[in-house]
Motif scaffolding. Structure first.
Motif, mmCIF file in Angstrom:
data_model
loop_
_atom_site.group_PDB
_atom_site.id
_atom_site.type_symbol
_atom_site.label_atom_id
_atom_site.label_comp_id
_atom_site.label_asym_id
_atom_site.label_seq_id
_atom_site.Cartn_x
_atom_site.Cartn_y
_atom_site.Cartn_z
ATOM 1 N N GLY A 1 6.378 65.902 -0.296
ATOM 2 C CA GLY A 1 5.980 67.185 -1.365
ATOM 3 C C GLY A 1 5.314 68.204 -0.811
ATOM 4 N N GLU A 2 4.685 69.133 -1.317
ATOM 5 C CA GLU A 2 4.060 70.294 -0.885
ATOM 6 C C GLU A 2 2.680 70.388 -1.630
ATOM 7 O OE1 GLU A 2 6.642 73.779 -1.157
ATOM 8 O OE2 GLU A 2 8.228 72.557 -0.220
ATOM 9 N N GLU A 3 2.154 71.661 -1.819
ATOM 10 C CA GLU A 3 0.931 71.791 -2.337
ATOM 11 C C GLU A 3 0.684 71.391 -3.735
ATOM 12 O OE1 GLU A 3 0.064 75.528 -0.619
ATOM 13 O OE2 GLU A 3 -1.350 74.761 0.697
ATOM 14 N N ASP A 4 2.141 71.758 -4.436
ATOM 15 C CA ASP A 4 1.987 71.803 -5.847
ATOM 16 C C ASP A 4 2.830 71.061 -6.416
ATOM 17 O OD1 ASP A 4 4.082 73.154 -5.338
ATOM 18 O OD2 ASP A 4 3.741 74.850 -6.575
ATOM 19 N N HIS A 5 3.708 69.940 -5.703
ATOM 20 C CA HIS A 5 4.493 69.046 -6.329
ATOM 21 C C HIS A 5 4.864 68.018 -5.265
ATOM 22 C CE1 HIS A 5 7.530 71.911 -4.050
ATOM 23 N NE2 HIS A 5 8.226 70.977 -4.134
ATOM 24 N N VAL A 6 5.609 66.763 -5.961
ATOM 25 C CA VAL A 6 6.134 65.805 -5.092
ATOM 26 C C VAL A 6 7.656 65.617 -5.448
ATOM 27 C CG1 VAL A 6 3.912 64.741 -4.572
ATOM 28 C CG2 VAL A 6 5.241 63.895 -6.597
ATOM 29 N N HIS A 7 8.451 65.036 -4.457
ATOM 30 C CA HIS A 7 9.740 64.547 -4.741
ATOM 31 C C HIS A 7 9.754 63.111 -4.458
ATOM 32 C CE1 HIS A 7 11.684 68.594 -5.076
ATOM 33 N NE2 HIS A 7 10.880 68.917 -4.286
ATOM 34 N N MET B 1 10.795 64.917 -9.682
ATOM 35 C CA MET B 1 10.093 65.725 -9.025
ATOM 36 C C MET B 1 8.912 65.844 -9.975
ATOM 37 S SD MET B 1 10.180 69.650 -7.916
ATOM 38 C CE MET B 1 10.261 70.357 -9.575
ATOM 39 N N PHE B 2 7.423 65.564 -9.704
ATOM 40 C CA PHE B 2 6.357 66.097 -10.637
ATOM 41 C C PHE B 2 5.770 67.120 -9.845
ATOM 42 C CE2 PHE B 2 5.835 60.888 -10.517
ATOM 43 C CZ PHE B 2 7.107 60.787 -11.620
ATOM 44 N N SER C 1 11.057 56.127 -18.217
ATOM 45 C CA SER C 1 9.904 56.639 -19.150
ATOM 46 C C SER C 1 8.707 55.850 -18.654
ATOM 47 C CB SER C 1 9.902 56.666 -20.389
ATOM 48 O OG SER C 1 10.121 55.626 -21.105
ATOM 49 N N ARG C 2 8.694 54.448 -18.594
ATOM 50 C CA ARG C 2 7.547 53.639 -18.364
ATOM 51 C C ARG C 2 7.315 53.574 -16.805
ATOM 52 N NH1 ARG C 2 8.084 47.987 -19.341
ATOM 53 N NH2 ARG C 2 5.506 48.012 -19.105
ATOM 54 N N LEU C 3 8.101 53.837 -15.903
ATOM 55 C CA LEU C 3 7.877 53.924 -14.695
ATOM 56 C C LEU C 3 7.438 55.179 -14.247
ATOM 57 C CD1 LEU C 3 8.260 53.001 -11.734
ATOM 58 C CD2 LEU C 3 10.319 53.911 -11.566
ATOM 59 N N TYR D 1 8.563 66.017 -16.624
ATOM 60 C CA TYR D 1 8.997 65.589 -15.155
ATOM 61 C C TYR D 1 10.438 65.829 -15.139
ATOM 62 C CZ TYR D 1 10.422 61.240 -17.426
ATOM 63 O OH TYR D 1 11.235 60.320 -18.232
ATOM 64 N N ILE D 2 11.041 65.897 -13.792
ATOM 65 C CA ILE D 2 12.343 66.074 -13.664
ATOM 66 C C ILE D 2 12.935 64.779 -13.126
ATOM 67 C CG2 ILE D 2 14.202 67.314 -12.364
ATOM 68 C CD1 ILE D 2 12.453 69.684 -12.643
ATOM 69 N N ALA D 3 14.062 64.160 -13.608
ATOM 70 C CA ALA D 3 14.634 63.008 -13.178
ATOM 71 C C ALA D 3 16.232 63.190 -13.233
ATOM 72 C CB ALA D 3 14.305 61.827 -14.019
ATOM 73 N N GLY D 4 16.654 62.687 -11.967
ATOM 74 C CA GLY D 4 18.195 62.785 -11.860
ATOM 75 C C GLY D 4 18.621 61.387 -11.329
#
Length: 117
Positions: free
Chosen positions: A39-45, A1-2, A57-59, A93-96
């Motif tokens: 996504g929404e107005e303030d983020h993308v999944h 998620m960004f 991290s490079r991606l 960012y959040i990564a799982g």
């Protein structure tokens, strides 16, 4: 998620569509696959499958950097109302990882966790 910088509600539907296209191209350059995007107005999944040789991290750096440049250029007047100083995304960012589990199982797995009392 960004999330957008300062969680500003900068995205429109059109911008989300363009962001998805940009991120698909970046993934292809890394031999990765963008399996799902929303996504929404303030983020993308994003749900991305990438080969082990690709450093996450490079991606992520490329996804955020390339999309920021294109979105700020193509939607400059709109973006400037919400964001400033040349930043579209913050540094975090959040990564799982779902490690091969079927995607339908992941939410169930999270829900069934035993929370400490």
């Amino acid at each position: 998620m960004f999330v957008t910088k300062y969680r500003r509600k900068a995205f429109t539907g059109e911008m989300l569509t363009r962001c998805e296209a940009i991120m698909r191209e970046v993934c292809q350059d890394f031999e990765a696959e963008l399996k799902q995007f929303n996504g929404e107005e303030d983020h993308v999944h994003l749900l991305v499958h990438h080969p082990p040789k690709v450093q996450l991290s490079r991606l992520v750096n490329s996804l955020k950097g390339v999309s920021s440049r294109y979105l700020r250029t193509e939607y400059d007047a709109h973006v400037r109302r919400y964001l400033w100083a040349g930043h579209f995304w913050p540094g975090s960012y959040i990564a799982g990882s779902c490690g091969g589990a079927p995607l339908t199982v992941v939410p169930q797995y999270i829900e069934n966790q035993r929370r400490p009392v």
